[in-house]
Design a protein around this motif. Structure first.
Motif, mmCIF file in Angstrom:
data_model
loop_
_atom_site.group_PDB
_atom_site.id
_atom_site.type_symbol
_atom_site.label_atom_id
_atom_site.label_comp_id
_atom_site.label_asym_id
_atom_site.label_seq_id
_atom_site.Cartn_x
_atom_site.Cartn_y
_atom_site.Cartn_z
ATOM 1 N N PHE A 388 0.840 -1.189 0.000
ATOM 2 C CA PHE A 388 0.000 0.000 0.000
ATOM 3 C C PHE A 388 0.884 1.251 0.000
ATOM 4 O O PHE A 388 1.828 1.362 0.773
ATOM 5 N N GLY A 389 0.564 2.175 -0.866
ATOM 6 C CA GLY A 389 1.342 3.402 -0.955
ATOM 7 C C GLY A 389 2.514 3.331 -1.906
ATOM 8 O O GLY A 389 3.084 4.365 -2.263
ATOM 9 N N ALA A 390 2.897 2.123 -2.306
ATOM 10 C CA ALA A 390 4.002 2.001 -3.266
ATOM 11 C C ALA A 390 3.526 2.435 -4.646
ATOM 12 O O ALA A 390 2.398 2.117 -5.049
ATOM 13 N N PRO A 391 4.335 3.166 -5.377
ATOM 14 C CA PRO A 391 3.892 3.664 -6.692
ATOM 15 C C PRO A 391 3.691 2.539 -7.698
ATOM 16 O O PRO A 391 4.408 1.539 -7.688
ATOM 17 N N VAL A 392 2.682 2.712 -8.538
ATOM 18 C CA VAL A 392 2.412 1.773 -9.624
ATOM 19 C C VAL A 392 3.008 2.339 -10.908
ATOM 20 O O VAL A 392 2.704 3.468 -11.293
ATOM 21 N N ARG A 393 3.860 1.562 -11.532
ATOM 22 C CA ARG A 393 4.470 1.994 -12.790
ATOM 23 C C ARG A 393 3.577 1.531 -13.931
ATOM 24 O O ARG A 393 3.288 0.343 -14.069
#
Length: 465
Positions: A388-393
């Protein structure tokens, strides 16, 4: 249809030099006179049928390579470079560029390297205040661009690395590639573990532990395992290939080594012979291939674009990946379609619409200004961060080929490839696109005259003459 004459002087000369033959000896083996060979090598005469047959019979040469190679790529790259405003509004005609690419390829490469260095310097001068404070500011070409061009002009196929990866994969027999790779690393004293970590792969040299992220998709973990194996077991092969490339900086060489390890991983995951046969069997159904080889859709598309082994070539595909801003982050083309080296792709291309329809394949029949028609497949690819909160590329990828291969693609089954109006007009870059009536044009074409009429306004504030 008139028969096209084959001018391949540079390729003929390269073949002779690779064989270590003088012009006199080479002419004797080809059954032609010395003056005639000299004229062919300088593109004053086309290659005759006798010479083409002799190349195949005497030297086992794959004659299909005579009509491919760097020429089209160089012409496209030079046209884009010459679209730079620094060259003014009167660029050399296309015929001159083709002559340069075919007759003086070394000069063409030098020109492209010079322009690339100019662009790098220009960009640094634009941010001079920042550059002056940096100790690593340089005037040479970007290492990343240098490596990208290396793979681009190798046709995205590295023969020695491809064969080594295939041999490794086939030696495992019926075992899965992950098990074979893990066993090989264990034999080297390396422990392979999975852990809940943000890093996809981490190798602790002191402890001899390779950690793969459990957050990553199975195909990503499998690929990273093979990549580490390449770095551990194929160092001599990778270094020999790097010596051949002659990169200008250690940074470029280091980036290229990772690129070659990536190439080995993809080729081991999808061994050339088996993968080519499977692709032909399922008519290049990307999802079936991904499931069969335990790879991602993007990995399958990339691998399809590398199937250029002499004597066993697959369909010449183009493959490209773009980000949400439209910037090309990966590019390769074994077709006549060549992508812009700088900036984004044509906005009329379906790859940009893939972001609007996540998880779906988009098909497009397209025609470039030179009249060549293609079938293009596009899809978005998301790479979650794993928490959660990690960026999606987010990216979009496109795979395509000339429409003459449509019968070999499952994606073309219900498309009317015989109807001219079914093909959408696309280009390469607005600066070098010759279309006069494109409603998405961002800047005027460099090679055409403009007519500006204050009393009328169409889609554009000018007309292309």
């Amino acid at each position: 249809m008139a028969t096209q004459k084959l001018y391949a002087g540079a390729k003929l000369r390269e073949t002779r030099q690779r064989l270590g033959l003088t012009q006199k000896d080479f002419a004797g083996k080809l059954g032609v006179s010395l003056p005639y060979l000299n004229q062919m090598e300088n593109n004053n005469r086309p290659l005759s049928t006798t010479v083409v047959l002799a190349l195949a019979q005497e030297f086992g040469f794959d004659v299909t390579e005579l009509s491919t190679g760097d020429a089209e790529r160089m012409v496209s790259d030079m046209r884009e470079a010459l679209a730079d405003p620094v060259f003014g509004d009167d660029p050399p005609p296309l015929a001159d560029l083709r002559l340069t690419a075919s007759n003086a390829p070394a000069l063409a490469r030098a020109f492209l390297e010079l322009h690339s260095a100019y662009r790098q310097t220009h960009e640094r001068l634009a941010s001079l205040d920042e550059a002056l404070g940096r100790a690593d500011a340089r005037s040479q070409s970007s290492p990343w661009d240098e490596v990208r061009d290396f793979f681009h002009y190798c046709d995205n196929y590295i023969d020695a690395v491809d064969h080594a990866a295939e041999s490794f994969a086939e030696a495992g027999g019926r075992q899965g590639i992950s098990e074979v790779a893990a066993a090989r690393l264990v034999a080297l004293g390396i422990k392979v573990v999975e852990a809940d970590t943000a890093k996809l792969r981490h190798y602790d040299r002191d402890a001899g532990v390779l950690t793969l992220s459990s957050r990553a998709a199975p195909e990503s973990r499998r690929f990273q395992l093979l990549l580490q194996l390449a770095l551990m077991t194929q160092d001599q092969l990778l270094e020999a290939t790097l010596d051949f490339a002659r990169f200008q900086s250690e940074a470029a060489r280091s980036i290229a080594k990772i690129g070659l390890a990536n190439y080995f991983a993809g080729a081991a995951l999808m061994p050339y012979g088996r993968f080519l046969a499977a692709a032909q069997e399922v008519r290049h159904d990307l999802e079936i291939l991904a499931n069969r080889f335990g790879a991602s859709i993007e990995q399958v598309c990339h691998r399809l674009s590398t199937l250029q082994r002499p004597g066993a070539k697959g369909i010449p595909f183009f493959f490209v990946r773009v980000d949400q801003a439209g910037t090309i982050t990966k590019r390769h083309s074994a077709t006549r379609l060549q992508f812009a080296r700088f900036g984004g792709a044509c906005p009329l291309w379906n790859v940009h619409r893939a972001f609007e329809t996540p998880g779906r394949f988009l098909r497009q029949l397209a025609e470039t200004p030179d009249g060549v028609r293609y079938i293009s497949l596009a899809r978005d690819v998301s790479k979650p961060g794993g928490s959660f909160g990690a960026p999606v590329r987010r990216f979009a990828i496109s795979l395509g080929c000339e429409v003459k291969h449509a019968g070999d693609l499952v994606y073309a089954d219900d498309l009317d490839v015989s109807h001219a109006r079914a093909f959408e007009p696309i280009g390469i870059s607005c600066r070098i696109c010759e279309r006069a009536d494109c409603h998405q044009r961002s800047v005027p074409p460099l090679e055409r005259r403009l007519q500006v009429t204050p009393d009328e306004r169409g889609v554009l504030p000018y007309r292309v003459g």
